[in-house]
Design an enzyme around this catalytic site. Structure first.
Site, PDB file in Angstrom:
ATOM      1  N   GLY A  48       0.765  -1.320  -0.001  1.00 11.69           N
ATOM      2  CA  GLY A  48      -0.029   0.247  -0.015  1.00 11.69           C
ATOM      3  C   GLY A  48       0.736   1.220  -0.006  1.00 11.69           C
ATOM      4  N   ASP A 106      -5.916   2.108  10.251  1.00 14.46           N
ATOM      5  CA  ASP A 106      -7.614   1.874  10.590  1.00 14.46           C
ATOM      6  C   ASP A 106      -7.654   1.469  12.017  1.00 14.46           C
ATOM      7  OD1 ASP A 106     -10.033   0.706  10.273  1.00 14.46           O
ATOM      8  OD2 ASP A 106      -9.908   0.323   8.072  1.00 14.46           O
TER       9      ASP A 106
HETATM   10  P1  IMP Z   1      -5.363  -1.858  10.385  1.00 12.59           P
HETATM   11  O1  IMP Z   1      -4.537  -2.986  10.787  1.00 12.59           O
HETATM   12  O2  IMP Z   1      -6.892  -2.202  10.707  1.00 12.59           O
HETATM   13  O3  IMP Z   1      -4.660  -0.350  10.871  1.00 12.59           O
HETATM   14  O4  IMP Z   1      -5.342  -1.909   8.831  1.00 12.59           O
HETATM   15  C1  IMP Z   1      -4.494  -1.188   7.982  1.00 12.59           C
HETATM   16  C2  IMP Z   1      -4.365  -1.852   6.689  1.00 12.59           C
HETATM   17  O5  IMP Z   1      -5.672  -2.035   6.147  1.00 12.59           O
HETATM   18  C3  IMP Z   1      -3.846  -0.854   5.715  1.00 12.59           C
HETATM   19  O6  IMP Z   1      -2.284  -0.994   5.778  1.00 12.59           O
HETATM   20  C4  IMP Z   1      -4.529  -1.158   4.492  1.00 12.59           C
HETATM   21  O7  IMP Z   1      -3.868  -2.043   3.657  1.00 12.59           O
HETATM   22  C5  IMP Z   1      -5.855  -1.762   4.998  1.00 12.59           C
HETATM   23  N1  IMP Z   1      -6.807  -0.846   4.731  1.00 12.59           N
HETATM   24  C6  IMP Z   1      -7.409  -0.034   5.855  1.00 12.59           C
HETATM   25  N2  IMP Z   1      -8.462   1.133   5.371  1.00 12.59           N
HETATM   26  C7  IMP Z   1      -8.453   0.657   4.021  1.00 12.59           C
HETATM   27  C8  IMP Z   1      -9.260   1.148   3.083  1.00 12.59           C
HETATM   28  O8  IMP Z   1     -10.129   2.174   3.481  1.00 12.59           O
HETATM   29  N3  IMP Z   1      -8.952   0.971   1.569  1.00 12.59           N
HETATM   30  C9  IMP Z   1      -7.973   0.110   1.387  1.00 12.59           C
HETATM   31  N4  IMP Z   1      -7.150  -0.608   2.372  1.00 12.59           N
HETATM   32  C10 IMP Z   1      -7.708  -0.281   3.738  1.00 12.59           C
HETATM   33 MG    MG Z   2      -1.116  -1.052   4.177  1.00 11.51          MG
END
Ligand code: IMP
Ligand code: MG
Length: 178
Positions: A48, A106
């Site tokens: 990403g 996120d």
């Molecule tokens: P976390 O572990 O919940 O903080 O998620 C982080 C990962 O989820 C990021 O590195 C993204 O790859 C993916 N992600 C979170 N939100 C989005 C979004 O709105 N669109 C696409 N990928 C997302």
């Molecule tokens: Mg990511």
């Protein structure tokens, strides 16, 4: 910019590349002020962060290293536990100042796992930079040092971010049309 279709979903224009660049300018200024004497390793979290990482690094004006990693998830020893581990790391990070470069935070779980792994590797310090943060979803108990923009809990694509691996190539960021 207009509404686009990716697989079964529609996405509308949300954050233009121009706005993205302005946010990165600000982040880079702060990083240039605060970390110039640290000789840090910028750790790009693939896939990403490839666009953000490239645009951020072009604005960093002090000596530094850049490295590219992925995060692997696997079931831990406790049934509820999911362990996250960095893969593809070539250098020894022991005693180094590390700056994590992430596209979006996120829930915060991914970075939480990365922080644990880096601690095990004996790093000297860790700073976190992310282009985007969803504050309402964030459950982490750590500070995020550099944030480009805070956004609501909408699903977005573009500028490195994907929907089922599609949309990473878009220059601007689009938001899902519910
Ligand atoms: P976390 O572990 O919940 O903080 O998620 C982080 C990962 O989820 C990021 O590195 C993204 O790859 C993916 N992600 C979170 N939100 C989005 C979004 O709105 N669109 C696409 N990928 C997302
Ligand atoms: Mg990511």
């Amino acid at each position: 910019m207009s509404v686009i279709q990716i697989l079964d979903k529609k996405f509308e224009p949300y954050i233009s590349y121009n706005e993205i660049e302005l946010a990165i300018d600000k982040m880079a200024k702060k990083i240039n002020d605060e970390l110039k004497d640290d000789l840090p390793v910028f750790l790009m979290i693939l896939n990403g962060s490839f666009m953000f990482g490239a645009d951020l690094m072009k604005r960093i004006d002090f000596p530094c290293e850049v490295s590219f990693v992925k995060v692997a998830s696997y079931a831990g020893t406790k049934s509820t536990e999911e362990v996250k581990e960095l893969i593809g790391l070539n250098e020894d990070l022991k005693g180094r100042n590390v700056v994590i470069v992430e596209d979006i935070i996120d829930s915060g779980l991914t970075i939480d796992g990365i922080l644990k792994d880096l601690k095990n590797k004996g790093v000297k310090s860790v700073k976190i930079s992310t282009l985007l943060l969803k504050p309402k979803a964030f459950k982490g108990s750590y500070d995020i040092d550099y944030v480009g923009m805070e956004i609501p809990n909408d699903f977005i694509v573009g500028y490195g971010l994907d929907y089922n691996q599609l949309g990473r190539n878009l220059k601007d960021i689009y938001k899902i049309v519910e």
